[in-house]
Design a protein around this motif. Structure first.
Motif, mmCIF file in Angstrom:
data_model
loop_
_atom_site.group_PDB
_atom_site.id
_atom_site.type_symbol
_atom_site.label_atom_id
_atom_site.label_comp_id
_atom_site.label_asym_id
_atom_site.label_seq_id
_atom_site.Cartn_x
_atom_site.Cartn_y
_atom_site.Cartn_z
ATOM 1 N N VAL A 2 1.962 -4.582 -10.481
ATOM 2 C CA VAL A 2 0.815 -3.790 -10.909
ATOM 3 C C VAL A 2 0.715 -2.618 -9.934
ATOM 4 O O VAL A 2 0.456 -2.812 -8.745
ATOM 5 C CB VAL A 2 -0.483 -4.621 -10.898
ATOM 6 N N LEU A 3 0.933 -1.423 -10.447
ATOM 7 C CA LEU A 3 1.167 -0.279 -9.565
ATOM 8 C C LEU A 3 0.223 0.879 -9.820
ATOM 9 O O LEU A 3 0.078 1.336 -10.952
ATOM 10 C CB LEU A 3 2.621 0.197 -9.762
ATOM 11 N N ASP A 4 -0.408 1.361 -8.747
ATOM 12 C CA ASP A 4 -1.137 2.630 -8.811
ATOM 13 C C ASP A 4 -0.131 3.751 -8.575
ATOM 14 O O ASP A 4 0.849 3.568 -7.852
ATOM 15 C CB ASP A 4 -2.234 2.656 -7.749
ATOM 16 N N LEU A 5 -0.344 4.898 -9.190
ATOM 17 C CA LEU A 5 0.589 6.004 -9.018
ATOM 18 C C LEU A 5 0.350 6.783 -7.725
ATOM 19 O O LEU A 5 1.296 7.251 -7.097
ATOM 20 C CB LEU A 5 0.503 6.957 -10.213
ATOM 21 N N ALA A 6 -0.899 6.938 -7.346
ATOM 22 C CA ALA A 6 -1.221 7.748 -6.169
ATOM 23 C C ALA A 6 -1.130 6.901 -4.910
ATOM 24 O O ALA A 6 -2.121 6.357 -4.412
ATOM 25 C CB ALA A 6 -2.608 8.354 -6.310
ATOM 26 N N LYS A 56 0.807 -1.219 0.000
ATOM 27 C CA LYS A 56 0.000 0.000 0.000
ATOM 28 C C LYS A 56 0.840 1.269 0.000
ATOM 29 O O LYS A 56 0.287 2.360 -0.167
ATOM 30 C CB LYS A 56 -0.937 0.007 1.210
ATOM 31 N N THR A 57 2.138 1.138 0.195
ATOM 32 C CA THR A 57 3.003 2.305 0.294
ATOM 33 C C THR A 57 4.282 2.079 -0.503
ATOM 34 O O THR A 57 4.590 0.953 -0.916
ATOM 35 C CB THR A 57 3.381 2.590 1.755
ATOM 36 N N VAL A 58 5.024 3.162 -0.696
ATOM 37 C CA VAL A 58 6.322 3.061 -1.362
ATOM 38 C C VAL A 58 7.247 2.141 -0.576
ATOM 39 O O VAL A 58 7.920 1.263 -1.139
ATOM 40 C CB VAL A 58 6.964 4.460 -1.501
ATOM 41 N N THR A 108 4.580 10.875 -6.070
ATOM 42 C CA THR A 108 5.241 9.837 -5.279
ATOM 43 C C THR A 108 5.376 8.555 -6.089
ATOM 44 O O THR A 108 6.434 7.918 -6.109
ATOM 45 C CB THR A 108 4.437 9.552 -3.993
ATOM 46 N N GLY A 109 4.304 8.196 -6.782
ATOM 47 C CA GLY A 109 4.342 7.001 -7.608
ATOM 48 C C GLY A 109 5.316 7.123 -8.764
ATOM 49 O O GLY A 109 6.001 6.157 -9.125
ATOM 50 N N LEU A 110 5.395 8.302 -9.369
ATOM 51 C CA LEU A 110 6.327 8.518 -10.475
ATOM 52 C C LEU A 110 7.773 8.365 -10.010
ATOM 53 O O LEU A 110 8.594 7.746 -10.700
ATOM 54 C CB LEU A 110 6.130 9.911 -11.076
ATOM 55 N N GLN A 111 8.090 8.913 -8.855
ATOM 56 C CA GLN A 111 9.443 8.784 -8.332
ATOM 57 C C GLN A 111 9.768 7.334 -7.994
ATOM 58 O O GLN A 111 10.897 6.862 -8.221
ATOM 59 C CB GLN A 111 9.612 9.667 -7.083
ATOM 60 N N LEU A 131 8.462 4.709 -9.535
ATOM 61 C CA LEU A 131 8.660 4.054 -10.831
ATOM 62 C C LEU A 131 10.062 4.298 -11.376
ATOM 63 O O LEU A 131 10.738 3.381 -11.847
ATOM 64 C CB LEU A 131 7.624 4.564 -11.835
ATOM 65 N N LYS A 132 10.506 5.537 -11.342
ATOM 66 C CA LYS A 132 11.839 5.875 -11.830
ATOM 67 C C LYS A 132 12.907 5.089 -11.072
ATOM 68 O O LYS A 132 13.855 4.562 -11.663
ATOM 69 C CB LYS A 132 12.094 7.376 -11.700
ATOM 70 N N SER A 133 12.733 4.995 -9.766
ATOM 71 C CA SER A 133 13.687 4.266 -8.947
ATOM 72 C C SER A 133 13.690 2.774 -9.280
ATOM 73 O O SER A 133 14.756 2.154 -9.404
ATOM 74 C CB SER A 133 13.348 4.469 -7.465
ATOM 75 N N LEU A 134 12.498 2.206 -9.451
ATOM 76 C CA LEU A 134 12.389 0.775 -9.761
ATOM 77 C C LEU A 134 12.994 0.457 -11.121
ATOM 78 O O LEU A 134 13.688 -0.555 -11.290
ATOM 79 C CB LEU A 134 10.926 0.337 -9.722
ATOM 80 N N MET A 135 12.736 1.323 -12.116
ATOM 81 C CA MET A 135 13.268 1.060 -13.453
ATOM 82 C C MET A 135 14.787 1.176 -13.483
ATOM 83 O O MET A 135 15.458 0.470 -14.244
ATOM 84 C CB MET A 135 12.627 2.023 -14.462
ATOM 85 N N GLN A 136 15.329 2.039 -12.648
ATOM 86 C CA GLN A 136 16.779 2.174 -12.579
ATOM 87 C C GLN A 136 17.405 0.985 -11.855
ATOM 88 O O GLN A 136 18.431 0.453 -12.290
ATOM 89 C CB GLN A 136 17.144 3.470 -11.857
ATOM 90 N N ARG A 137 16.772 0.560 -10.787
ATOM 91 C CA ARG A 137 17.335 -0.527 -9.972
ATOM 92 C C ARG A 137 17.061 -1.900 -10.560
ATOM 93 O O ARG A 137 17.874 -2.814 -10.440
ATOM 94 C CB ARG A 137 16.766 -0.435 -8.558
#
Length: 232
Positions: free
Chosen positions: A65-69, A47-49, A84-87, A89-95
């Protein structure tokens, strides 16, 4: 074996899904849909980052499967925002550059802010607005598991990277096959296949178009590239 053969194989193994949403009703609805098609799947939730990062580190899911908000944490001062969700996502795609992702959100248009990150991501990446039907949502799940990039809802213009142009020229001007293209470009065959899925997405050519008109994705790609002046 083609990418389009993969969904059947995926369904034959026990998939691991991570569903991220801070609304209990949405979580339950998404899980119920996934269970219909993947009855043996291992489905976890977050439910959280913070929860999401911990789950991915411990389970290495086949698809997130990810909600952005979503909020950073369950702390009362942590607000659920799409930024928050966008950040995340960026972190996950990099890692995790090969992680398969599907964004299921009412705020999918905000993904244009990280379009370049999505284009560079090697794993599957699909987008499903929460207004889509259950069947359409499951179709996007299938595509993400295949490694397909599908961001049709985000198209704002045509942008083709130099490497993708090299692939188009070698394929349609010189008539080379993918393995020969890989040798000429001194890259892996897998990278060439990855470039193709990015080219399809950039030109707005998707698997459903093949079903509707019976023409292969490559034929449609060549036609579209010529229409846009990308190749002569």
């Amino acid at each position: 074996m083609t990418n389009l053969d993969l969904p059947q194989q995926v369904r034959q193994k026990q998939c691991q899904f991570l569903v991220v949403d801070d609304h209990e009703v949405v979580l339950k609805g998404t899980i119920d849909l996934l269970r219909r098609k993947y009855p043996n799947a291992d489905i976890q939730t977050a439910k959280t980052v913070r929860d999401t990062v911990e789950r991915i580190e411990s389970t290495e899911p086949d698809l997130v499967v990810l909600d952005l908000a979503i909020p950073e944490s369950l702390n009362s001062s942590s607000e659920a925002t799409s930024e928050t969700g966008l950040q995340l996502l960026k972190s996950l795609m990099q890692r995790y550059p090969d992680l398969n992702l599907m964004v299921q959100s009412s705020h999918v248009k905000t993904l244009v802010r990280i379009k370049h990150n999505i284009e560079d991501h090697r794993g599957g990446f699909t987008v499903a607005d929460k207004s889509l039907s259950g069947q359409e949502m499951l179709t996007r799940v299938d595509w993400a598991l295949q490694g397909v990039t599908h961001t049709k809802d985000l198209q704002t213009g045509i942008e083709v990277k130099p490497q993708w142009m090299d692939v188009l020229m070698l394929a349609f001007h010189e008539g080379l096959q993918d393995r020969t293209i890989a040798e000429r470009m001194q890259i892996s065959y897998r990278t060439v296949r990855h470039y193709w899925t990015k080219i399809y997405d950039a030109l707005g050519i998707y698997p459903e178009d093949h079903k509707q008109n019976g023409k292969s994705l490559r034929i449609q790609t060549e036609k579209r590239a010529r229409e846009l002046g990308l190749i002569d």
